[in-house]
Enzyme design. Structure first.
Site, PDB file in Angstrom:
ATOM      1  N   SER A  50      -9.341   2.186   2.775  1.00 13.61           N
ATOM      2  CA  SER A  50      -8.429   2.936   1.937  1.00 13.61           C
ATOM      3  C   SER A  50      -7.422   2.021   1.228  1.00 13.61           C
ATOM      4  O   SER A  50      -6.668   2.462   0.376  1.00 13.61           O
ATOM      5  CB  SER A  50      -7.662   3.941   2.802  1.00 13.61           C
ATOM      6  N   SER A 103     -10.193  -0.073   6.929  1.00 14.11           N
ATOM      7  CA  SER A 103      -9.528  -0.037   5.630  1.00 14.11           C
ATOM      8  C   SER A 103      -8.803  -1.309   5.207  1.00 14.11           C
ATOM      9  O   SER A 103      -8.221  -1.346   4.129  1.00 14.11           O
ATOM     10  CB  SER A 103      -8.550   1.141   5.588  1.00 14.11           C
ATOM     11  N   LYS A 137       0.836  -1.208   0.000  1.00 15.50           N
ATOM     12  CA  LYS A 137       0.000   0.000   0.000  1.00 15.50           C
ATOM     13  C   LYS A 137       0.866   1.251   0.000  1.00 15.50           C
ATOM     14  O   LYS A 137       1.856   1.341   0.741  1.00 15.50           O
ATOM     15  CB  LYS A 137      -0.919  -0.024   1.220  1.00 15.50           C
TER      16      LYS A 137
END
Length: 441
Positions: A151, A175, A82
């Site tokens: 996210s 997330s 990420k």
């Protein structure tokens, strides 16, 4: 168009083929890049790709295999990171468009651990801006008119589409669990503090978690062991898990708020788990739980402003409307209110432990329903309570709705009994996974 990888290649599958000489690290990486080339134009899961470096590493790892060196179950496994986590030689853009960042000079600790274990990093996966609420460019592999969640949007989509075998995400509210469930993969938010956050952009000191996304519980455990540099949990799952766990079913706060599609899926799930032998009882949460979302929100707003406020004040033109709203709201949270949130966090963590008196795990919806449209990343309200308590939580795919979108269950464990969560989750997966792709009517 459904771009979900069926059947998925798991880490365990690849590991067996690599050790048997039936697959090379280069061939495995080539499979992933073929999926990237085919599907990335529609999904937008990657913020940065480094094909050359990835294949150089694959060749190095193949040479090690030829010499008899086996680093472990992540040897040669492509893993997405990420884009709020540092990977040496790659920029950490954190979802900002038009704001150039130099390449990171060092790996985050968890990335360094994964690298030592033999993981390959094709690139950085898309995050919502600073892991907040502004929708990203990423699309859901099951239907590109729907969100992959936030996210950890790119991480979930990339795993679901076969662009990598696993990925790393972060969770402040929901997330990891929410995007995993929306994209039909597994996700693990470990117990708070289990994974080192050095080299990760910090949003909230008391809420931020780092965890893996993959296709199976065993793959999540392989990733967690690699991220923490401790071969601790995988031995638990070597033998088949046959003992049914005692399950606490969380209906009052969670299931009653779920959408009809999710409630229908949960009815099917409960029937399957009970038929397989699991004793299931409704479990009541403490009355103090009713205010948990308000407490989580105020704590998050205050700490995000503390972490990001100076940069926000100096560079507002780069910040999206949703994260700007969160940061502005943080100005209204007083230090007295903030301390009350911390006191509540300590209290609710202690009294919620009582729910495990007669259960190894608690089950609730992973999301309110299937993935909504692209104007939102979805509501994190099913997940935020476990981010506030810090209890370990795992999601596995449970069903596909009549509309063709996956939904998952959320399995929560006692913070001091992480082994119980893993064993129980694998048992649940063994029951539910064979019928996962069958649409509920």
């Amino acid at each position: 168009m459904n771009l979900y990888q069926t059947p998925p290649r798991t880490i365990a599958d690849a590991q067996q083929a690599l050790k048997a000489g039936e697959l090379s690290c280069r061939e495995l990486l080539t499979e992933c890049f073929q999926n990237i080339e085919e599907k990335e134009p529609a999904l937008h899961a990657w913020a940065h790709l480094d094909r050359e470096a990835a294949f150089q590493r694959a060749d190095l790892l193949d040479q090690e295999l030829q010499r008899g060196r086996w680093r472990g179950p992540l040897h040669g496994i492509p893993v997405g990171i990420k884009d709020i986590i540092d990977v040496k030689g790659m920029p950490t853009q954190a979802g900002f468009l038009g704001r150039d960042k130099p390449p990171a000079t060092n790996d985050a600790t968890l990335v360094e651990n994964l690298r030592m274990e033999g993981a390959i990093f094709p690139g950085k996966t898309v995050t919502t801006q600073l892991a907040s609420f502004d929708p990203p460019p990423t699309r859901n592999p099951w239907n590109q008119e729907h969100t992959p969640g936030g996210s950890s949007s790119g991480s979930a989509a990339a795993v679901a589409a076969g662009m990598c075998l696993a990925a790393v995400g972060t969770q402040t509210g929901g997330s990891i669990i929410r995007p995993a469930a929306f994209c039909g993969v597994a996700g693990l938010k470990p117990t708070f503090g289990m994974v080192d956050r050095q080299g990760v952009i910090l949003l909230s000191d008391h809420l931020d978690h780092v965890g893996p996304l993959a296709h199976t519980v065993a793959d999540l455990v392989i990733m967690l062991d690699g991220m923490t540099d401790q071969a601790t949990y995988l031995p638990l799952l070597i033998e088949p898990v046959t003992a049914a766990p005692r399950i606490g079913w969380l209906s009052d706060f969670f299931i009653t708020r779920a959408e009809p599609d999710m409630q229908q899926a949960l009815t099917v799930v409960r029937e399957k788990l009970a038929a397989a032998g699991a004793p299931i009882k409704d479990s009541r949460l403490p009355t103090e739980f009713e205010s948990i979302l308000d407490e989580h929100l105020s704590l998050m707003q205050y700490e995000m402003l503390h972490q990001l406020g100076d940069d926000y004040d100096q560079n507002r033109e780069y910040y999206g409307p949703a994260i700007s709203q969160v940061l502005e709201a943080g100005r209204e949270v007083s230090s007295k209110r903030y301390q009350a949130c911390l006191d509540y966090q300590s209290l609710i963590g202690q009294i919620t432990r009582r729910c495990f008196a007669r259960a190894e795990i608690l089950i609730s919806p992973a999301t309110f329903g299937p993935a909504p449209d692209l104007t939102t990343t979805g509501n994190p309200g099913m997940n935020a309570p476990w981010s506030l308590t810090g209890f370990p939580t795992l999601t596995i795919p449970a069903a596909v709705t009549a509309g063709g979108l996956p939904v998952g269950i959320q399995i929560t464990g006692h913070p001091d009994k992480f082994d119980d969560l893993l064993l129980a989750s694998q048992w649940c997966e063994n029951v539910l996974r064979p019928g996962f792709l069958e649409q509920i009517s």
